[in-house]
Write an enzyme that holds these catalytic residues in place. Structure first.
Site: not given
Length: 232
Positions: A11, A127, A139, A141-143
């Site tokens: 945030a 993403s 990145y 793979a995680s998304k």
């Protein structure tokens, strides 16, 4: 959404900050999450400090606040471009800890009260690059895993009136994407985007605000692309 409580990670900057401010404008009691004490002031509202990869700290800090009706998992991490042979195990583990494990730990903590109240909204930030991107295997793979996680939750929690969404932004002007602008990639990205412009954090915030509202009460488990058509 007036009177509801939302917990928004990330945030203090970029998309997460825009989402937190938009929900506040809609009458939501927003509690922001910052990774550091130094950044708390960057969100104009209540903000708590949590290392989102620390299970015990999550439990401790969430026990001190109102149980959230809405959870926005926006905090994330992206490596500087690396080919696969130079990607370390630490790179891989840290990316997954930040982008996926943090979501799992928070969701597991807030779902019991959502079930009890027969109401909840969870928005997980993915993403358009969840489909795969060169030099960004951890990145991407995680998304991609975020999408599967979200879909599983949507099926599991729907009977409790808990809606779960994936939001997949395209190129958006934030601090995280500043390196692309600094290296001169933005004009090329815009030329590949059918709407011929970059996304702004407020664009993503407007979509998330809609998904959290009763106007989206019959939506769950969607992958909501917001990318100006870049992923077409």
């Amino acid at each position: 959404m007036i009177g509801k409580t939302a917990l928004v990670t990330g945030a203090t900057s970029g998309i997460g900050n825009a989402i937190a401010n938009k929900l506040k404008q809609s009458g939501v009691n927003v509690i922001g999450v910052s990774m550091t004490e130094e950044d708390k002031h960057k969100f104009d509202g209540e903000c708590i400090v949590i290392d989102l990869t620390n299970e015990e700290q999550i439990k401790e800090e969430l026990s001190k606040i109102d149980k959230p009706d809405i959870l926005i998992n926006c905090a994330g991490f992206c490596l500087v471009n690396k080919n696969i042979e130079d990607t370390t195990t630490h790179d891989w583990d840290y990316t997954f800890d930040c982008n996926l494990k943090s979501m799992f730990l928070l969701v597991r903590e807030v779902v019991p009260s959502m079930k009890e109240n027969k109401y909840g909204v969870i928005v997980n930030m993915s993403s358009i690059y969840h489909k795969g991107e060169s030099f960004q295997s951890p990145y991407s793979a995680s998304k991609s895993a975020v999408v599967g996680f979200t879909n599983s939750l949507a099926k599991e929690l729907g009977e409790y009136n808990i809606r779960v969404h994936t939001v997949s932004p395209g190129y958006t002007r934030t601090d995280m994407t500043k390196i692309w602008r600094d290296e001169g990639y933005e004009p090329e990205i815009i030329s590949m985007t059918p709407l011929r412009k970059a996304g702004m954090p407020d664009d993503i915030a407007n979509l998330v605000n809609f998904l959290c509202s009763d106007e989206a009460k019959f939506m769950t488990g969607n992958i909501n692309h917001i990318d100006g058509g870049l992923s077409l």
